[in-house]
Scaffold this active site. Structure first.
Site, PDB file in Angstrom:
ATOM      1  N   SER A 151      -6.402  40.954   1.607  1.00  0.00           N
ATOM      2  CA  SER A 151      -7.837  40.816   1.458  1.00  0.00           C
ATOM      3  C   SER A 151      -8.328  39.370   1.477  1.00  0.00           C
ATOM      4  CB  SER A 151      -8.276  41.475   0.143  1.00  0.00           C
ATOM      5  OG  SER A 151      -7.712  40.805  -0.978  1.00  0.00           O
TER       6      SER A 151
ATOM      7  N   SER B 276      -2.127  40.634  -0.319  1.00  0.00           N
ATOM      8  CA  SER B 276      -3.386  40.039   0.125  1.00  0.00           C
ATOM      9  C   SER B 276      -3.370  38.534   0.355  1.00  0.00           C
ATOM     10  CB  SER B 276      -4.503  40.382  -0.869  1.00  0.00           C
ATOM     11  OG  SER B 276      -4.836  41.740  -0.767  1.00  0.00           O
TER      12      SER B 276
ATOM     13  N   LYS C 230     -11.028  31.939  -3.558  1.00  0.00           N
ATOM     14  CA  LYS C 230     -11.457  33.268  -3.139  1.00  0.00           C
ATOM     15  C   LYS C 230     -12.664  33.726  -3.953  1.00  0.00           C
ATOM     16  CE  LYS C 230      -9.224  37.794  -2.258  1.00  0.00           C
ATOM     17  NZ  LYS C 230      -7.916  38.506  -2.357  1.00  0.00           N
TER      18      LYS C 230
END
Length: 447
Positions: free
Chosen positions: A154, A178, A76
């Site tokens: 997210s 997330s 990420k």
């Protein structure tokens, strides 16, 4: 599609080398017909290909670094990579100072020989469960892609990268869901461990009290394998029997307002588990209602996010995603005294919830109460906030508890993706992932 676990087993058996897996992932990531342009904020094409080649030689010499040596994974865009700015899905940080060292999880992946194919897109600064990003674009959910539905956030790019074959596993973060939300919406498996199990050094924070680092892959074994690489202490998978399982189903909060797709998948999953011999017990768990008042003014997340963002928000508010900015600014109204009250309330709440869960092997709940809505439908700020709150409603319970949770698919193949969550208390990760494997097998997903 080959899973990370299956690919690893093929490597261990000497049936193949890692180059084909990484080459396939890199091809998918660069395919203009796919979502790669919105999935990645940075790609490591030549580096990943070279890592796979080097790993192939190690496998041939029986000197592999790990069970995922040479296999493609993604990280990420809030993990530091030495020499690069960590942008966290924001244009604000494009010209930030380069990281002086790798994040701990990046070091661990490199030590394991993983072929890191790129950094994945995300909600700006990880502050939403929807996955929408106006700066780098929003990768569309793989289900009915023409309808352009949200991926969940997210860790949006992480989930779509796995679903589209751009990697076999992804490292993300989970502050309120997330990892689990995008896994559920994209038909994948997402594991949020007890936060302290994974070293967060070099990870750009959202809320240090609630942040955790988790993984997304196709199945439970793949999540377990990837977690074992990045964790300081790998989990020991145990053989468990669903006939001995006692699962709690909270009757407060988590079952409210399920849409028809989720409600149908949930009922079928519960029925299947009962048929498999599991004991399912409804419990009130009224404590969950208290979260609404604790988070009424933004809660711990908003307070801690404001501490990190304050100077930038005051200097360049126009540079933020407006929906993220609103959530960050809520923290400006909370004082240190307010925060101390919140921390004390959380500790007392945790003690009471933990006591209510004694004697149960896991909590069961739908991961999110609705299927993925269209991206365009969330242009309206009010609807954005309402759907975002709905997406985070169930998953955030476990971050507040400082527990562990795993979401796995429970829908019928071909229908809208729906996630089933198993969750447990702090430090119960090994038992949780073992029960998750048993549940996955009963639901006839990947075995």
């Amino acid at each position: 599609m080959t899973t990370l676990w299956q690919a690893s087993q093929q490597l261990l058996a000497g049936e193949t080398g890692p180059e084909s897996f990484t080459a396939s992932a890199l091809h998918a990531a660069q395919d203009p017909a796919k979502e790669g342009a919105r999935v990645f904020t940075r790609r490591y094409v030549s580096q990943a290909a070279q890592q796979a080649t080097d790993a192939a030689q190690r496998w041939q010499k029986q000197q592999s670094r790990s069970a995922i040596d040479g296999l493609p994974v993604s990280i990420k865009d809030l993990f530091d990579v030495q020499g690069e700015a960590t942008t966290a899905g924001s244009h604000l940080l494009l010209n930030a100072a380069p990281a002086v060292a790798n994040a701990s999880v990046v070091d661990r992946l490199q030590q394991a020989g993983a072929a890191v194919v790129g950094k994945t897109n995300m909600t700006e600064f990880a502050f939403s469960g929807l996955g929408i990003n106006p700066h780098f674009g929003t990768p569309a959910n793989p289900w009915k892609r023409a309808e352009q539905r949200i991926p969940g956030g997210s860790s949006s790019g992480a989930a779509v990268a796995v679903a589209d074959g751009m990697c076999l596993g992804a490292i993300g973060t989970d502050t309120g869901g997330s990892v689990r939300i995008p896994a559920a919406l994209c038909g994948l498996t997402g594991f949020k461990p007890t936060a302290s199990r994974i070293n967060q050094a070099g990870t750009l924070p959202l809320s240090t009290s609630l942040d955790s680092i988790g993984v997304i892959a196709h199945d439970v074994r793949s999540c377990w394998l990837l977690d074992s690489v990045i964790a300081q202490q790998p989990l020991e998978m145990q053989e468990v029997d669903l006939h001995r399982a006692r699962f709690a189903i909270p009757q407060t909060r988590v079952l409210d307002g399920l849409d028809s797709d989720v409600a149908d998948a949930w009922k079928k999953a519960i029925h299947t588990l009962q048929q498999a011999g599991a004991t399912l017990i409804d419990i009130p768990l009224n404590e969950l209602d208290e979260l609404n008042s604790m988070n009424a003014r933004g809660g711990i997340t908003a307070y801690e996010a404001w501490q990190w963002h304050q100077q930038t928000v005051l200097a360049q508010p126009e540079a933020y995603d407006p929906q993220v900015l609103v959530r960050v600014q809520r923290g400006s109204h909370l004082t240190a005294q307010d925060a101390e009250v919140l921390y004390q309330q959380r500790q007392a709440w945790q003690r009471r919830v933990n006591a209510a869960l004694v004697g149960f092997d896991a909590l069961l709940m739908p991961t999110v109460p609705c299927i993925a809505p269209g991206i365009a439908s969330l242009d309206d700020p009010q609807r954005y906030m309402e759907i975002n709150a709905l997406m985070l409603r169930n998953t955030s319970v476990i971050n507040m508890l400082d527990g562990c949770a795993l979401s796995l698919p429970c829908h019928t193949a071909g229908s809208a993706p729906v996630g089933l969550s198993l969750a447990s208390v702090h430090g119960d990760d090994a038992r949780l992932i073992s029960w998750s494997l048993a549940v996955e097998t009963a639901l006839n997903w990947r075995s």
